[in-house]
Design an enzyme around this catalytic site. Structure first.
Site, PDB file in Angstrom:
ATOM      1  N   TYR A  54      76.046  92.918  47.052  1.00  0.00           N
ATOM      2  CA  TYR A  54      75.941  92.185  45.776  1.00  0.00           C
ATOM      3  C   TYR A  54      74.645  92.562  45.083  1.00  0.00           C
ATOM      4  O   TYR A  54      73.567  92.393  45.653  1.00  0.00           O
ATOM      5  CB  TYR A  54      75.941  90.665  46.012  1.00  0.00           C
ATOM      6  CG  TYR A  54      77.188  90.079  46.616  1.00  0.00           C
ATOM      7  CD1 TYR A  54      78.387  90.795  46.692  1.00  0.00           C
ATOM      8  CD2 TYR A  54      77.174  88.788  47.154  1.00  0.00           C
ATOM      9  CE1 TYR A  54      79.519  90.236  47.258  1.00  0.00           C
ATOM     10  CE2 TYR A  54      78.309  88.225  47.711  1.00  0.00           C
ATOM     11  CZ  TYR A  54      79.481  88.955  47.766  1.00  0.00           C
ATOM     12  OH  TYR A  54      80.600  88.400  48.334  1.00  0.00           O
ATOM     13  N   SER A  55      74.594  93.072  43.857  1.00  0.00           N
ATOM     14  CA  SER A  55      75.746  93.354  43.013  1.00  0.00           C
ATOM     15  C   SER A  55      75.709  94.813  42.578  1.00  0.00           C
ATOM     16  O   SER A  55      75.362  95.149  41.444  1.00  0.00           O
ATOM     17  CB  SER A  55      75.709  92.437  41.790  1.00  0.00           C
ATOM     18  OG  SER A  55      74.378  92.487  41.218  1.00  0.00           O
TER      19      SER A  55
END
Length: 314
Positions: A54-55
């Site tokens: 992420y991300s």
């Protein structure tokens, strides 16, 4: 404070709503993320979910942004012992896959970003069927024995591979999965219900469903003729085009009306009432989005409520 729940066969006690960290460092900047984390923990929340990837999908990001934000928040607040941190391995651009070497290197990188000496719950993010379960479990067991990981879990895995992993752990006396993170919500029941849930139930695993609100559709903000400003709008809004989506939304509206609750609260409460589910995951980009999510911990749906939602989502 709402009562905590025990996470499967572990000794981790968690709040019944797990806070998703996918938005941290993506649609929520550091200041917004800190505010959401502060508000969640102030309300009694203690279970935070993230992943090393992420991300990476966002322009300008390379993966690890969410873990870094959480790590900075932990350092600033000094609250490490008060929270259960879950993260995942296999999808970071620099640590892709589940070879033993990758798992160990990725775990060390996550620990550095989180600024901690241990991960409470470490998931295999996406299974890699070409890697033998013996190699995966062996590497995870080494992390547990080294004190870098407390408990291990799986996500996005077939029933067959999950069962094989559990059997190998038991046979060899190694660390075994205590939780499963499936894709599961009112408009996506067959992604978990059936054989996968049967394996989880049979081995006493705790389910911690992701996409619990179907990328925002189950908040009720997606309606015919309404434009939603969200990075997930195209995917969430597509549910309006399905008969199931429309039926589920109508049932949620009715149950929410009876309880004087938000649609999102009801959707999460339905999920929390399902067999094996311990804590659905939901994310909040702003503090204002949190109350409807947190309220699920105190909402008790009746048998009639559950039956109505089950019929609409069948």
């Amino acid at each position: 404070m709402s009562p905590v729940r025990t996470l499967g066969p572990s000794n981790l006690e968690v709040f019944p709503l797990c806070l998703g960290g996918n938005v941290f460092g993506w649609t929520a900047d550091e200041k917004q993320s800190f505010a959401v984390l502060d508000a969640y923990t102030a309300a009694g929340g203690n279970f935070i979910d993230t992943a090393d990837s992420y991300s990476a999908w966002a322009e300008g990001n390379k993966g690890g942004e969410s873990e870094t934000v959480i790590g900075r928040w932990l350092a600033k607040r000094g609250s490490r012992s008060d929270v259960v941190i879950a993260t995942k391995v296999s999808q970071h651009p620099e640590y892709r896959g589940l070879s033993a070497a990758t798992i160990k290197a990725a775990a060390d990188a996550s620990l550095r970003r989180l600024g901690t000496d241990h991960i409470d719950l470490y998931y295999t993010h996406f299974d890699q069927p070409e890697v033998r379960v013996e190699e995966i479990i062996g590497a995870l067991d080494e992390l547990v024995r080294a004190g870098k990981v407390r408990y291990i879990a799986a996500s996005n895995i077939s029933p067959e591979r999950l069962r094989a992993s559990l059997e190998f752990s038991d046979r060899e006396g190694l660390a075994r999965y205590v939780a499963l993170q499936p894709h599961y919500n009112l408009v996506s029941r067959d992604t978990y219900e059936g054989e996968l849930r049967d394996v989880a139930r049979g081995w006493g695993l705790a389910a911690v469903p992701y996409w619990a609100l179907a990328a925002g559709f189950l908040t009720g903000k997606y309606r015919p003729g309404v434009t939603v400003d969200s990075a997930r709008a195209s995917g969430a809004g597509a549910h309006l085009e399905t008969e199931r989506g429309r039926k589920v939304l109508a049932a949620l509206d009715e149950v929410a009306r009876r309880h004087g609750a938000e649609v999102a609260t009801v959707a999460l409460a339905w999920l929390a009432a399902q067999p094996t589910v311990v804590a659905p995951i939901a994310s909040a980009r702003t503090v204002e989005q949190l109350p409807a999510l947190l309220a699920m911990a105190d909402l008790r749906l009746t048998d009639d409520d559950l039956a109505e939602l089950n019929r609409a989502s069948a």
